[in-house]
Design a protein around this motif. Structure first.
Motif, mmCIF file in Angstrom:
data_model
loop_
_atom_site.group_PDB
_atom_site.id
_atom_site.type_symbol
_atom_site.label_atom_id
_atom_site.label_comp_id
_atom_site.label_asym_id
_atom_site.label_seq_id
_atom_site.Cartn_x
_atom_site.Cartn_y
_atom_site.Cartn_z
ATOM 1 N N TYR A 71 34.463 22.742 0.765
ATOM 2 C CA TYR A 71 35.109 21.545 0.211
ATOM 3 C C TYR A 71 36.202 20.994 1.120
ATOM 4 N N LYS A 80 32.635 12.089 -1.948
ATOM 5 C CA LYS A 80 33.529 13.175 -2.375
ATOM 6 C C LYS A 80 34.996 12.780 -2.179
ATOM 7 N N SER A 113 27.326 22.699 -4.948
ATOM 8 C CA SER A 113 27.623 21.266 -4.897
ATOM 9 C C SER A 113 27.099 20.498 -6.109
ATOM 10 N N GLU A 151 26.859 18.576 -9.388
ATOM 11 C CA GLU A 151 27.863 17.803 -10.099
ATOM 12 C C GLU A 151 27.306 17.238 -11.400
ATOM 13 N N ASN A 170 32.457 19.026 -10.408
ATOM 14 C CA ASN A 170 31.625 20.095 -9.874
ATOM 15 C C ASN A 170 31.310 21.064 -11.011
ATOM 16 N N TYR A 175 37.848 25.809 -4.836
ATOM 17 C CA TYR A 175 37.321 24.446 -4.835
ATOM 18 C C TYR A 175 38.438 23.515 -4.371
#
Length: 817
Positions: free
Chosen positions: A486, A518, A676, A678, A711, A747
């Motif tokens: 991240y 992102k 990853s 979401e 996430n 994260y």
């Protein structure tokens, strides 16, 4: 001998006649400071790789063709094609060459420039003419060259019949790469004699020769896609790389320094060119556009070790070995051929090389063995990265990367730190070391347990990039690795550098677009996906990315227009209907959302889990838990690993007070969700067991409509934390809760939220100082949800403090007013 004598007399007559028939001076004066020939430029170019009798070379004809192409180009002066006579392979016979010399000899006048370029074999007549050397044409025999039909050019005759042109005011330039050997009659001595004859002083002509008399020329597939080392460096030098003082002109002196340095470097001092003549004289005018393009190409090039060919010298040096030496050498050759380079331990090429050098250190074979072994030790690496350099998929494995790293390590030890490729080789070894752990790692494989491995790989990749900054494959791997942990800003930087090298790379552009999403840099993301869509107008993935970007960026009209465009096409109906359902769900229009999700199901052709998941979510946010549960349970009957359904069931169980079952569902979500994966959340008031105290109905409704992209692993760990602390008596279980926060802080892109929720926990614990410190960190990172700060009941304990009020005034000054 009559035919041969007639040939030489014809040349003599034509050349001397041409020289003496011109009175006075015109064109370029010798010694003037100009690189532009005022007269005409002519060239005789000969390149022979495939001989009729003599053993063949590989790339001499390509060197000759490249020189012709250079002269025809703007960089070479746009020489008219009719002024160039080029003979390759079978066309390079005595009659053709004699005719060409005749024609150019008639045309050349004082002030003109004439090139004589030869790439092929050189030898000597071993029975006579021991002070002479020969350039062999296509039909040349292998020895006894002075027969009536033999195709040879004697160096003494070139001197006698071509050199006088320079005495008459014509600029005569000889470029000769005849220092190849190929089991010729004269052997290595024949090659050396030819070189010595060429290097001797004749007159005012210029000579650019491929190597010293006691050396052999090298050629390899790795140089220019198959070129002689000398010819390639000469061409690049004349295109501008030799312009050391950047004055736009290249003198013979500058050219000498450039090609000597380059050829000596890449041949490891085994080949050093010779340039003679008035070295102070300017030679070539640099074309800035051509030079810029060449520099760009060189910067993007992937330097490789060349397995060089020096034909013909091998047998002589083998014959000088004793039986034991021959046995080791032939074992080396076999192991090199069968790729037994460093394994197995008892017999391999590296072990053979070490044994050979101990006994025959001074044998000339050792340098060739070392070079070719080094090149072979790079082959596995080249096979792995080769497709990547072409923008293709490389189907390798982590084990292959491990073996490649070991072979590169052996190569580094073989060549030493002083080798010109040392930095490149070390960089590639570091890359392979990293890839031996993470090659082809995907979202489906990565989870937090991989983080130490990925961090180690990133360190290796960063070191590799520092040594070899233009290695596109390393930058790509680095960008991908950053996204796993991240570090999206760093990933952005890596992909930007990658795209500077590979601007049209689809994968890199796509990845960079996702990174901008992102980072919530929606305009940048939209620009990238719009460009991709322009190149591929029917690509539904690009359209869906744009729809999501427009929706996230509150550009609903653009999102809806693109959705309608998708629905209007037969191939896009399914995606269009689904995206329209998402569109209305985001706008809190449940009936319309469910309608279009069902339309998507109708067009899917099989069970659509994501459609049912989103229908269940619509029912959940509208307080219809039983209907929502039915849809989520149905999904898990079809696919027990569906992460979104587990999470949504966990939220329902938590809301209904079934905390143990809620915790179980959140754990399953973290197990099944990729790193990853979401989802989007609306109606935040339904999550985490939170409540909000406000009388501002409009603000509350706006808060409920707000869309959060989350996430799935992160939101599940966060839900576990809140589920845990809502159990009476567990809020002070610091060790357990800190463990969950340790997971949350993995994260990095969610740090702003993690510190906010850490402040909520500390506030519920009534630890004012820690709660305020955590909240301050969240605000410093950019937390900006004023409604939550003002109304989240979890912050009640610190909300009335002066410190809290001061932070609100500092970070939300307009709200205070």
């Amino acid at each position: 001998m009559r035919s041969r004598l007639f040939f030489l007399i014809l040349i003599l007559h034509l050349l001397t006649g041409s020289c003496f028939s011109q009175q006075g001076k015109r064109g370029l004066e010798l010694g003037t400071d100009s690189t532009i020939t005022k007269g005409n430029t002519y060239a005789i170019i000969i390149g022979i790789s495939e001989y009729k009798v003599v053993p063949s070379l590989q790339y001499a004809h390509k060197d000759a063709q490249a020189f012709e192409d250079f002269l025809l180009s703007e960089a070479g002066g746009n020489v008219p094609r009719e002024n160039i006579e080029t003979f390759l392979n079978e066309n390079a016979n005595r009659n053709n060459v004699a005719d060409a010399i005749s024609i150019i000899a008639r045309k050349a006048k004082p002030g003109d420039r004439v090139y004589f370029f030869f790439a092929g074999h050189g030898d000597m007549e071993d029975l006579t003419q021991i002070e002479n050397g020969l350039l062999l044409l296509y039909n040349s025999p292998n020895g006894n060259y002075f027969g009536m039909k033999d195709d040879v050019l004697e160096i003494l005759d070139l001197k006698r019949y071509l050199s006088p042109l320079s005495q008459r005011g014509t600029e005569m330039i000889f470029i000769v790469d005849a220092c190849h050997s190929g089991n010729l009659k004269g052997g290595v001595e024949g090659v050396q004699q030819t070189a010595a004859a060429l290097a001797s002083s004749w007159g005012k002509e210029y000579k650019i020769l491929s190597c010293q008399p006691n050396q052999l020329s090298l050629e390899s597939q790795e140089w220019g896609g198959g070129r002689g080392l000398f010819s390639l460096q000469l061409e690049e030098g004349m295109k501008g790389l030799a312009d050391k003082n950047n004055d736009g002109k290249i003198s013979f002196s500058e050219l000498q320094r450039y090609i000597t340095d380059q050829v000596a470097t890449f041949s490891e001092e085994k080949q050093i060119p010779v340039v003679s003549g008035d070295l102070s004289k300017p030679f070539v005018t640099v074309n800035p556009v051509v030079l810029a393009a060449l520099k760009k190409q060189k910067a993007e090039n992937y330097p490789m070790l060349a397995m060089a060919n020096t034909k013909g010298s091998e047998e002589k040096y083998i014959d000088s070995l004793d039986p034991a030496g021959k046995k080791i050498y032939y074992s080396f050759k076999e192991n090199l051929q069968t790729k037994k380079l460093i394994w197995p331990r008892d017999t391999n090429a590296l072990a053979d090389y070490k044994s050979f050098t101990k006994k025959h250190k001074d044998n000339p074979l050792t340098s060739t063995m070392r070079r070719n072994l080094a090149a072979a030790l790079n082959e596995r690496f080249n096979t792995i990265v080769g497709p990547l350099l072409k923008g293709e998929t490389s189907y390798s494995t982590r084990d292959e990367c491990y073996y490649a790293a070991a072979e590169l390590d052996s190569c580094i030890n073989l060549l030493g730190e002083q080798h010109y490729m040392y930095r490149n080789l070390k960089a590639r070894k570091l890359y392979m070391n990293a890839m031996s752990s993470i090659w082809a790692m995907s979202e489906n494989e990565y989870n937090i347990s991989w983080k130490p491995t990925v961090l180690k790989a990133i360190k290796l990749l960063e070191e590799s990039t520092a040594l070899e900054p233009n290695a596109a494959y390393t930058l790509s791997a680095l960008g991908i690795s950053y996204t796993f942990i991240y570090e999206y800003e760093k990933a952005d930087q890596a992909f930007q550098k990658y795209l500077a090298l590979r601007p049209k790379d689809l994968y890199a552009n796509y990845s960079l677009g996702l990174i901008y999403i992102k980072l919530k840099s929606y305009d940048k993301a939209a620009n990238i996906f719009q460009k991709l869509l322009n190149d591929d107008p029917e690509n539904l993935d690009f359209k869906e990315q744009l729809v999501n970007i427009y929706s996230d960026n509150n550009k609903n009209e653009k999102a809806l227009a693109l959705i309608e465009e998708m629905i209007a096409s037969e191939d896009g109906k399914l995606n269009g209907y689904f995206d329209k359902g998402v569109y209305y769900a985001r706008l809190s229009m449940p009936d319309s959302a469910v309608y279009f999700y069902k339309k998507a199901k109708e067009n899917y052709g099989q069970y659509c889990a994501i459609c049912d998941n989103n229908i269940g979510h619509v029912f959940f946010v509208n307080n219809q838990n039983d209907s929502a549960r039915k849809y989520f349970s149905k999904i898990l009957e079809e696919d027990s690993t569906y992460a979104h359904a587990h999470f949504n069931l966990g939220v329902i169980e938590a809301e209904e007070g079934n905390l143990r079952e809620a915790m179980n569902q959140f754990i399953l979500t973290t197990n099944y969700a990729t790193a990853s994966l979401e989802g989007f959340i609306t109606n935040m008031q339904l999550y985490f067991g939170k409540s909000y105290n406000t009388n501002d109905i409009k603000a509350y409704n706006d808060f409920k409509k707000k869309v959060y992209i989350v996430n799935m692993q992160y939101i599940s760990y966060l839900s576990m934390m809140y589920t845990y602390i809502r159990v009476p008596g567990l809020i002070d279980s610091t060790a357990n809760i800190n463990y969950i926060f340790d997971l949350l802080f993995n994260y990095k892109q969610e740090d702003v939220w993690t510190w906010y929720h850490h402040a909520c926990w500390q506030s519920l614990k009534k630890d004012k100082a820690t709660a305020l410190t955590s909240l301050k960190k969240s605000l410093e990172l950019g937390f900006g949800d004023y409604f939550m700060l003002k109304n989240d009941n979890d912050l009640n304990f610190i909300r009335t403090t002066s410190e809290f009020q001061a932070m609100m005034k500092k970070y939300f000054p307009d709200k205070g007013k």
